[in-house]
Design a protein around this motif. Structure first.
Motif, mmCIF file in Angstrom:
data_model
loop_
_atom_site.group_PDB
_atom_site.id
_atom_site.type_symbol
_atom_site.label_atom_id
_atom_site.label_comp_id
_atom_site.label_asym_id
_atom_site.label_seq_id
_atom_site.Cartn_x
_atom_site.Cartn_y
_atom_site.Cartn_z
ATOM 1 N N MET A 1 100.952 44.435 68.157
ATOM 2 C CA MET A 1 99.883 43.570 67.647
ATOM 3 C C MET A 1 100.451 42.277 67.061
ATOM 4 O O MET A 1 101.589 42.230 66.581
ATOM 5 N N LYS A 2 99.640 41.221 67.139
ATOM 6 C CA LYS A 2 100.054 39.896 66.699
ATOM 7 C C LYS A 2 99.522 39.641 65.286
ATOM 8 O O LYS A 2 98.324 39.766 65.041
ATOM 9 N N PHE A 3 100.431 39.262 64.400
ATOM 10 C CA PHE A 3 100.075 39.068 63.002
ATOM 11 C C PHE A 3 99.793 37.597 62.704
ATOM 12 O O PHE A 3 100.477 36.708 63.226
ATOM 13 N N GLU A 4 98.816 37.366 61.858
ATOM 14 C CA GLU A 4 98.493 36.001 61.472
ATOM 15 C C GLU A 4 99.475 35.476 60.433
ATOM 16 O O GLU A 4 99.765 34.290 60.383
ATOM 17 N N SER A 5 99.993 36.371 59.618
ATOM 18 C CA SER A 5 100.926 35.975 58.567
ATOM 19 C C SER A 5 102.345 35.869 59.115
ATOM 20 O O SER A 5 102.843 36.794 59.771
ATOM 21 N N LYS A 6 102.987 34.746 58.842
ATOM 22 C CA LYS A 6 104.368 34.566 59.281
ATOM 23 C C LYS A 6 105.279 35.563 58.567
ATOM 24 O O LYS A 6 105.162 35.795 57.375
ATOM 25 N N GLY A 7 106.180 36.135 59.313
ATOM 26 C CA GLY A 7 107.138 37.059 58.725
ATOM 27 C C GLY A 7 106.660 38.493 58.644
ATOM 28 O O GLY A 7 107.430 39.380 58.274
ATOM 29 N N ALA A 8 105.392 38.743 58.974
ATOM 30 C CA ALA A 8 104.885 40.125 58.935
ATOM 31 C C ALA A 8 105.497 40.938 60.070
ATOM 32 O O ALA A 8 105.720 40.436 61.170
#
Length: 341
Positions: free
Chosen positions: A272-279
């Motif tokens: 899954m693709k996260f909106e928060s950088k570094g997650a």
């Protein structure tokens, strides 16, 4: 001797509940608000503690910038008998204070400055400001000493948690904000439940997701209900500005109920693709387990609008419309708040 009753209440159930005391304080807002609405010259003290409890902030400089967002409240000093106590983690540059005081209409800046107080714990860590204050009883005592009349004072926080509630109790003044006991209603899961109760349309999905198993089971059920779903969005209960969102692609999966569906859904979760950088998958799933969240069908189309409406409920029980705007969104999956248009 100072006793940290906030910590004791969390650890020891034998300490009396503070809800009754807090409710009694909050009732003071009613006559105070009636006076404030009349824009008269009654004396009042506003204690501003712009404390934030948001994980996305990982820099002391960013914390300070957020805390200074409430500096527009300095304009309240145009009222000749208003006193303002503005607390920040670190001291604010004098030039910034001068800028706001110069905006006061019909008020000599030096006169307003005499009614402005800027205490600070001088702590640049990323912890919430209220937590820093609760650790410093002498600073709380100093703030309390600056309040001329507790019956004519109130606390203005950025958000309301049990920390701000405890701070209000220790200062002996009401808090202009929602009681933290209503916090669940403001989460992603709580909002879905309210929509359900009030017959407000909302996307297909499920609330109170707290594990990988919950998430896989919910998506499988959603696919059985609507097999054409192409993407779903996972949202942490306490995410803000899209930072707690993640997108899962469902294209190319076998038919709902297929023997391989569950194992393939597990693979899609890890991608899954996260909106928060570094997650990362592990860090995100840990937060999901701790705070829970929702999973919803991602609405797809050619053109989107993201309207935002700001309302407030006054201490008198009135609902007031403050503003409306369209949100400008961006980021990896188009869910991050960039600004308003």
């Amino acid at each position: 001797m100072f006793v940290n009753t906030f910590g004791l209440r969390k650890m020891n159930s034998s300490v009396p509940d503070s809800q009754t005391d807090f409710d009694r304080l909050q009732k003071k807002l009613v006559p105070l608000w009636k006076s404030i609405e009349r824009f008269n010259q009654d004396p009042q003290t506003i204690v501003v503690v712009p404390s934030m409890s948001i994980d996305a902030i990982d820099s002391g400089a960013v914390i300070q910038a957020y805390e200074e967002r409430f500096l527009f409240l300095l304009l309240l000093l145009r009222q000749p008998r208003a006193r303002l106590i503005y607390v920040t983690s670190r001291t604010i540059l004098p030039s910034i204070i001068d800028y706001y005081l110069d905006l006061l209409p019909g008020v000599i800046p030096s006169h307003a400055r005499q009614r402005l107080f800027l205490p600070s714990p001088m702590d640049g860590s990323v912890r919430p400001l209220s937590e820093k204050l609760l650790e410093r009883p002498r600073l709380i005592e100093r703030i309390r000493s600056l309040i001329m009349d507790p019956d004519r004072a109130h606390l203005v926080p950025f958000n309301t948690t049990n920390r701000e509630k405890e701070l209000a109790l220790q200062l002996g003044i009401p808090m202009y904000g929602a009681d933290p006991k209503f916090f669940p209603l403001g989460t992603k899961s709580g909002c879905r439940k309210i929509f359900m109760d009030e017959d407000v349309p909302y996307p297909l999905g499920r609330e109170d997701i707290g594990s990988k198993e919950d998430l896989v089971d919910a998506i499988a059920q959603m696919r059985r209900t609507k097999s054409s779903i192409k993407q779903v969005m996972v949202k942490l209960n306490e995410g803000v500005s899209g930072e707690g969102n993640a997108v899962i692609d469902l294209m190319g999966l076998p038919a709902p109920g297929d023997s391989k569906e569950i194992s393939m859904l597990d693979d899609r979760l890890r991608a899954m693709k996260f909106e928060s950088k570094g997650a990362t998958y592990d860090s995100y799933m840990k937060k999901l387990q701790e705070r829970k969240g929702v999973v919803e069908e991602r609405i797809v189309g050619e053109e989107f609008r993201s309207p935002s409406v700001q309302l407030r409920v006054t201490p008198l029980g009135k609902v007031e419309l403050l503003s409306t705007h369209d949100q400008l969104l961006g980021g990896p999956t188009g869910q991050s708040y960039l600004g308003c248009v």
